[in-house]
Design a protein around this motif. Structure first.
Motif, PDB file in Angstrom:
ATOM      1  N   SER A 110      17.597 -11.123  24.358  1.00  0.00           N
ATOM      2  CA  SER A 110      17.688 -10.536  25.690  1.00  0.00           C
ATOM      3  C   SER A 110      16.497 -10.981  26.519  1.00  0.00           C
ATOM      4  O   SER A 110      15.391 -11.146  26.007  1.00  0.00           O
ATOM      5  CB  SER A 110      17.693  -9.007  25.604  1.00  0.00           C
ATOM      6  N   THR A 111      16.741 -11.169  27.817  1.00  0.00           N
ATOM      7  CA  THR A 111      15.642 -11.516  28.720  1.00  0.00           C
ATOM      8  C   THR A 111      14.975 -10.274  29.302  1.00  0.00           C
ATOM      9  O   THR A 111      13.994 -10.387  30.030  1.00  0.00           O
ATOM     10  CB  THR A 111      16.159 -12.387  29.871  1.00  0.00           C
ATOM     11  N   ALA A 112      15.509  -9.106  28.956  1.00  0.00           N
ATOM     12  CA  ALA A 112      14.934  -7.862  29.475  1.00  0.00           C
ATOM     13  C   ALA A 112      13.521  -7.664  28.940  1.00  0.00           C
ATOM     14  O   ALA A 112      13.236  -7.957  27.772  1.00  0.00           O
ATOM     15  CB  ALA A 112      15.813  -6.676  29.102  1.00  0.00           C
TER      16      ALA A 112
ATOM     17  N   TYR B 165      18.341  -1.088  29.224  1.00  0.00           N
ATOM     18  CA  TYR B 165      19.071  -0.534  28.096  1.00  0.00           C
ATOM     19  C   TYR B 165      18.800   0.973  28.030  1.00  0.00           C
ATOM     20  O   TYR B 165      17.669   1.411  28.248  1.00  0.00           O
ATOM     21  CB  TYR B 165      18.648  -1.187  26.776  1.00  0.00           C
TER      22      TYR B 165
ATOM     23  N   GLN C 279      23.053 -10.727  21.646  1.00  0.00           N
ATOM     24  CA  GLN C 279      22.780  -9.508  20.898  1.00  0.00           C
ATOM     25  C   GLN C 279      21.289  -9.410  20.610  1.00  0.00           C
ATOM     26  O   GLN C 279      20.670 -10.361  20.138  1.00  0.00           O
ATOM     27  CB  GLN C 279      23.561  -9.502  19.599  1.00  0.00           C
ATOM     28  N   VAL C 280      20.732  -8.246  20.872  1.00  0.00           N
ATOM     29  CA  VAL C 280      19.299  -8.050  20.667  1.00  0.00           C
ATOM     30  C   VAL C 280      18.993  -7.979  19.175  1.00  0.00           C
ATOM     31  O   VAL C 280      19.674  -7.312  18.417  1.00  0.00           O
ATOM     32  CB  VAL C 280      18.830  -6.768  21.361  1.00  0.00           C
TER      33      VAL C 280
END
Length: 117
Positions: free
Chosen positions: A27-29, A102, A1-2
């Motif tokens: 998150s790795t984004a 996202y 969860q971010v």
């Protein structure tokens, strides 16, 4: 969860400085866009500063020349350096990020900044 967590708020005297931090985790984004907004009591939430992945920045008119947004991609942290503070900068400051992959923004819980004149 971010998670988006702001820190660094507090009290400052007019003419002083504060640095806010916004740490993104969960998150790795990568961060496509990161911005700071603020909301004073009884007022709408306004843009303070925004930075895009390529490094372009935009600032609200009231903070141009006084505030600087920056980021550390390795730490996935966004900063807001606030100099020459004024009493009208008093507000809750919120961090907003758009992560790659996202379709919506993530917001932090806000950090209170108080500037005494």
């Amino acid at each position: 969860q971010v998670r988006v967590v702001e820190s660094g708020g507090g009290w400052a005297q007019a003419g002083g400085s504060l640095r806010l931090s916004c740490a993104v985790s969960g998150s790795t984004a990568s961060i496509v866009r990161a911005g700071w907004y603020r909301q004073a009591p009884g007022k709408q939430r306004d843009l303070v500063a925004v930075m895009y992945s390529g490094g372009d920045t935009n600032y609200g008119d009231s903070v141009k020349g006084r505030f600087t947004i920056s980021r550390d991609d390795a730490k996935k942290t966004v900063y807001l350096q606030m100099n020459s503070l004024k009493s009208e900068d008093t507000a809750v400051y919120y961090c907003n990020v758009r992560l790659r992959l996202y379709a919506f923004d993530h917001w932090g819980q806000g950090t209170q900044v108080n500037v005494s004149s």
